[in-house]
Design a protein around this motif. Structure first.
Motif, mmCIF file in Angstrom:
data_model
loop_
_atom_site.group_PDB
_atom_site.id
_atom_site.type_symbol
_atom_site.label_atom_id
_atom_site.label_comp_id
_atom_site.label_asym_id
_atom_site.label_seq_id
_atom_site.Cartn_x
_atom_site.Cartn_y
_atom_site.Cartn_z
ATOM 1 N N ARG A 248 0.857 -1.185 0.000
ATOM 2 C CA ARG A 248 0.000 0.000 0.000
ATOM 3 C C ARG A 248 0.891 1.233 0.000
ATOM 4 N N LEU A 249 0.321 2.345 -0.437
ATOM 5 C CA LEU A 249 1.083 3.587 -0.471
ATOM 6 C C LEU A 249 1.218 4.163 0.926
ATOM 7 N N SER B 50 9.046 -2.011 -7.920
ATOM 8 C CA SER B 50 10.416 -1.552 -7.678
ATOM 9 C C SER B 50 10.511 -0.035 -7.766
ATOM 10 N N GLN B 51 9.803 0.550 -8.726
ATOM 11 C CA GLN B 51 9.823 2.005 -8.871
ATOM 12 C C GLN B 51 9.226 2.682 -7.640
ATOM 13 N N LEU B 52 8.118 2.158 -7.147
ATOM 14 C CA LEU B 52 7.499 2.728 -5.950
ATOM 15 C C LEU B 52 8.390 2.535 -4.727
ATOM 16 N N HIS B 53 9.065 1.387 -4.673
ATOM 17 C CA HIS B 53 9.965 1.121 -3.550
ATOM 18 C C HIS B 53 11.157 2.073 -3.570
ATOM 19 N N GLN B 54 11.734 2.276 -4.746
ATOM 20 C CA GLN B 54 12.870 3.187 -4.854
ATOM 21 C C GLN B 54 12.470 4.618 -4.524
ATOM 22 N N ALA B 55 11.214 4.968 -4.820
ATOM 23 C CA ALA B 55 10.726 6.311 -4.493
ATOM 24 C C ALA B 55 10.361 6.444 -3.021
ATOM 25 N N ASP B 56 10.415 5.337 -2.286
ATOM 26 C CA ASP B 56 10.118 5.313 -0.850
ATOM 27 C C ASP B 56 8.683 5.754 -0.558
ATOM 28 N N VAL B 57 7.747 5.321 -1.396
ATOM 29 C CA VAL B 57 6.336 5.628 -1.164
ATOM 30 C C VAL B 57 5.528 4.350 -0.966
ATOM 31 N N LEU B 58 6.205 3.213 -0.861
ATOM 32 C CA LEU B 58 5.525 1.927 -0.768
ATOM 33 C C LEU B 58 5.738 1.315 0.612
ATOM 34 N N PRO C 294 8.397 -6.218 7.686
ATOM 35 C CA PRO C 294 9.069 -5.168 8.462
ATOM 36 C C PRO C 294 10.067 -4.424 7.590
ATOM 37 N N PRO C 295 10.213 -3.116 7.799
ATOM 38 C CA PRO C 295 11.130 -2.336 6.952
ATOM 39 C C PRO C 295 12.577 -2.744 7.160
ATOM 40 N N ASP C 296 13.307 -2.721 6.087
ATOM 41 C CA ASP C 296 14.733 -3.021 6.130
ATOM 42 C C ASP C 296 15.478 -1.720 6.433
ATOM 43 N N ILE C 297 15.864 -1.555 7.699
ATOM 44 C CA ILE C 297 16.508 -0.309 8.115
ATOM 45 C C ILE C 297 17.811 -0.089 7.353
ATOM 46 N N ALA C 298 18.547 -1.162 7.163
ATOM 47 C CA ALA C 298 19.820 -1.034 6.436
ATOM 48 C C ALA C 298 19.584 -0.541 5.013
ATOM 49 N N ASP C 299 18.511 -1.047 4.387
ATOM 50 C CA ASP C 299 18.205 -0.615 3.023
ATOM 51 C C ASP C 299 17.788 0.850 2.994
ATOM 52 N N LYS D 190 20.845 2.910 3.380
ATOM 53 C CA LYS D 190 21.639 2.849 2.153
ATOM 54 C C LYS D 190 21.050 3.775 1.085
ATOM 55 N N ARG D 191 19.723 3.773 0.968
ATOM 56 C CA ARG D 191 19.081 4.645 -0.017
ATOM 57 C C ARG D 191 19.268 6.111 0.342
ATOM 58 N N HIS D 192 19.222 6.418 1.649
ATOM 59 C CA HIS D 192 19.420 7.804 2.083
ATOM 60 C C HIS D 192 20.829 8.277 1.741
ATOM 61 N N VAL D 193 21.809 7.426 2.022
ATOM 62 C CA VAL D 193 23.194 7.788 1.705
ATOM 63 C C VAL D 193 23.375 7.927 0.202
ATOM 64 N N ARG D 194 22.757 7.025 -0.564
ATOM 65 C CA ARG D 194 22.875 7.087 -2.018
ATOM 66 C C ARG D 194 22.240 8.361 -2.568
ATOM 67 N N GLU D 195 21.121 8.767 -1.980
ATOM 68 C CA GLU D 195 20.464 9.990 -2.434
ATOM 69 C C GLU D 195 21.318 11.220 -2.139
ATOM 70 N N LYS D 196 21.930 11.260 -0.944
ATOM 71 C CA LYS D 196 22.805 12.381 -0.618
ATOM 72 C C LYS D 196 24.014 12.414 -1.546
ATOM 73 N N ARG D 197 24.559 11.240 -1.843
ATOM 74 C CA ARG D 197 25.704 11.177 -2.747
ATOM 75 C C ARG D 197 25.307 11.638 -4.146
ATOM 76 N N TYR D 198 24.098 11.273 -4.556
ATOM 77 C CA TYR D 198 23.623 11.673 -5.882
ATOM 78 C C TYR D 198 23.467 13.193 -5.963
ATOM 79 N N ARG D 199 22.923 13.793 -4.896
ATOM 80 C CA ARG D 199 22.766 15.251 -4.893
ATOM 81 C C ARG D 199 24.118 15.950 -4.928
#
Length: 481
Positions: free
Chosen positions: A19-20, A93-101, A106-111, A114-123
């Protein structure tokens, strides 16, 4: 579209109950006569566009039904437009990568980290590859805008339109009447050292009002503005606001007005400055008014009013043409043309979703690249004329981000994508031919080469003839030369 209706990986996700998240909201838009659905992520301010078929699947994600049940229901409802399991996995996968799913797992905290760090690196990487425009967020202006919107809300009506037209149109007429006086010795007046300092002080103020024009327009139609900061544009600090929430506006004209609000604000300031310039005697106030006209007029035409750069006019053009993400999709379309017609990759997928988009995407992709390259070179040459080392650094930095880095991405994609690997021989051959053609063009075709230098021409003293007595010239026997 993929060939098989089923996927070997389906068993991994079939029992998920997605679900969203609560911070995701979906808006329906019409682009070129077709409905599309825009998902707004309120936590990040990002937007994602989905087709009606994808929206139908997303609408079934209520946290109670499994993904397998959702797929079966979608197949029954969509008929010939039914999605394949692989397409549903890609959507997930697209919704998961957008972090809206959100799922029942249970949420994967490590994932998430990792996505947060990747987003900061991308910016950060995005800023490093854009040496002429670095953004520094400072604060959230939402509360200030909400408190002060009452002061400007009356401008968004017929009264505001009449006042704006009266000031701007009369200023244009007056500028035409006094054009010679305004443009006389313009370069020396603008580039004088004391005037450059005044321009440096005026520019951020004018641009701050420009950005508030965007922000208040977004607020007027119910949007939110949660980021304001400073953008370093060629060493000049310029305020900016994130007005991306206007993308959620369903009405096209509202999105266009938000994009043009800054330009309209600057035009109004230039009009007021024109009247002030005519009303005062030469001095500091008149110089101030003149520089406001220069900043609000010239910079608007060259940058904000130019759709080939990703400023205001770009977003206005994108909304007017009803082609979201015009810049990125035009680049993808150029890449598709190379893959399809030069490399002969039959299954290359075009980003064109409507037959009328192809010409615009191709034209904009070529024109914007050429113009951005021209701007980078001109800015680097201008800076190099004053500060040689800084100009060279900017030139190398800009050319790296516009030529070397995209070429690296193309090569990386060529040697990692399965479809491209099958055509590696043809790709290498075509690439070699293009490289040889460019090398031939640079080395053989003559181009103008000149140097401008000051010189003094004088006649030696012993070649001058002086009359020893006063008199008048009555006849010139031989003309000079």
């Amino acid at each position: 579209m993929v060939d098989s209706l089923f996927s070997e990986s389906w068993y991994r996700v079939a029992d998920l109950r997605p679900r969203l998240r609560s911070h995701a909201q979906i808006h329906r838009h019409a682009y070129r006569g077709r409905d599309w659905y825009v998902l707004q992520d309120h936590s990040t301010g990002r937007f994602h566009r989905f087709s009606p078929e994808a929206y139908h699947i997303i609408g079934l994600m209520d946290g109670r039904h499994t993904l397998d049940q959702i797929w079966e229901a979608a197949c029954a409802a969509l008929g010939d437009d039914m999605p394949t399991q692989e397409e549903v996995i890609q959507l997930l996968s697209q919704l998961h990568q957008a972090d809206v799913l959100q799922t029942d797992m249970p949420p994967d905290i490590a994932d998430l980290l990792k996505r947060h760090v990747r987003e900061k690196r991308y910016r950060l990487f995005g800023q490093l590859t854009s040496p002429f425009a670095v953004r520094i967020p400072l604060f959230d202006p939402e509360r200030f805008l909400s408190a002060t919107h009452v002061w400007v809300r009356h401008l968004y009506g017929w009264m505001g339109i009449v006042v704006w037209l009266s000031v701007v149109m009369s200023a244009i007429v007056l500028a035409g009447i006094h054009w010679n006086e305004l443009t006389s010795n313009l370069a020396d007046r603008v580039l004088a050292l004391e005037n450059l300092f005044l321009l440096w002080l005026i520019y951020p103020v004018v641009k701050a009002l420009h950005e508030f024009g965007h922000a208040y327009t977004v607020k007027h139609w119910g949007g939110e503005v949660h980021e304001m900061g400073i953008m370093i544009l060629v060493f000049v600090p310029i305020p900016y606001v994130d007005a991306s929430s206007s993308s959620a506006f369903r009405e096209k004209h509202r999105r266009i007005i938000v994009g043009g609000a800054g330009i309209m604000t600057e035009a109004f300031l230039a009009g007021l400055a024109m009247w002030l310039w005519l009303s005062v005697e030469p001095g500091a106030v008149r110089a101030l008014a003149f520089n406001v006209m220069v900043v609000a007029g010239v910079s608007t035409l060259l940058f904000n009013g130019n759709p080939l750069l990703r400023f205001d006019a770009y977003y206005m053009l994108s909304d007017y043409l009803e082609i979201p993400n015009l810049g990125s999709r035009s680049n993808r379309y150029i890449g598709y043309l190379f893959q399809r017609y030069l490399f002969k990759i039959e299954d290359a997928r075009s980003p064109v979703s409507d037959i009328g988009e192809a010409a615009w995407l191709g034209l904009y992709g070529v024109a914007s690249f050429v113009y951005r390259l021209f701007i980078v070179v001109r800015i680097a040459m201008f800076v190099a004329g004053k500060f040689f080392v800084a100009g060279v650094v900017l030139a190398v930095w800009g050319l790296f981000s516009m030529l070397v880095l995209p070429l690296y991405k193309v090569l990386k994609y060529t040697f990692t994508d399965a479809a491209m690997q099958r055509k590696r021989g043809r790709i290498v051959a075509v690439g070699s031919m293009l490289a040889a053609f460019l090398a031939l063009l640079v080395s053989v075709v003559p181009v103008p080469s000149f140097t401008v230098a000051e010189g003094v021409l004088y006649v030696p003293e012993n070649s001058r003839i002086h009359a020893r007595a006063d008199g008048f010239v009555t006849q010139v026997v031989l003309p000079p030369g």
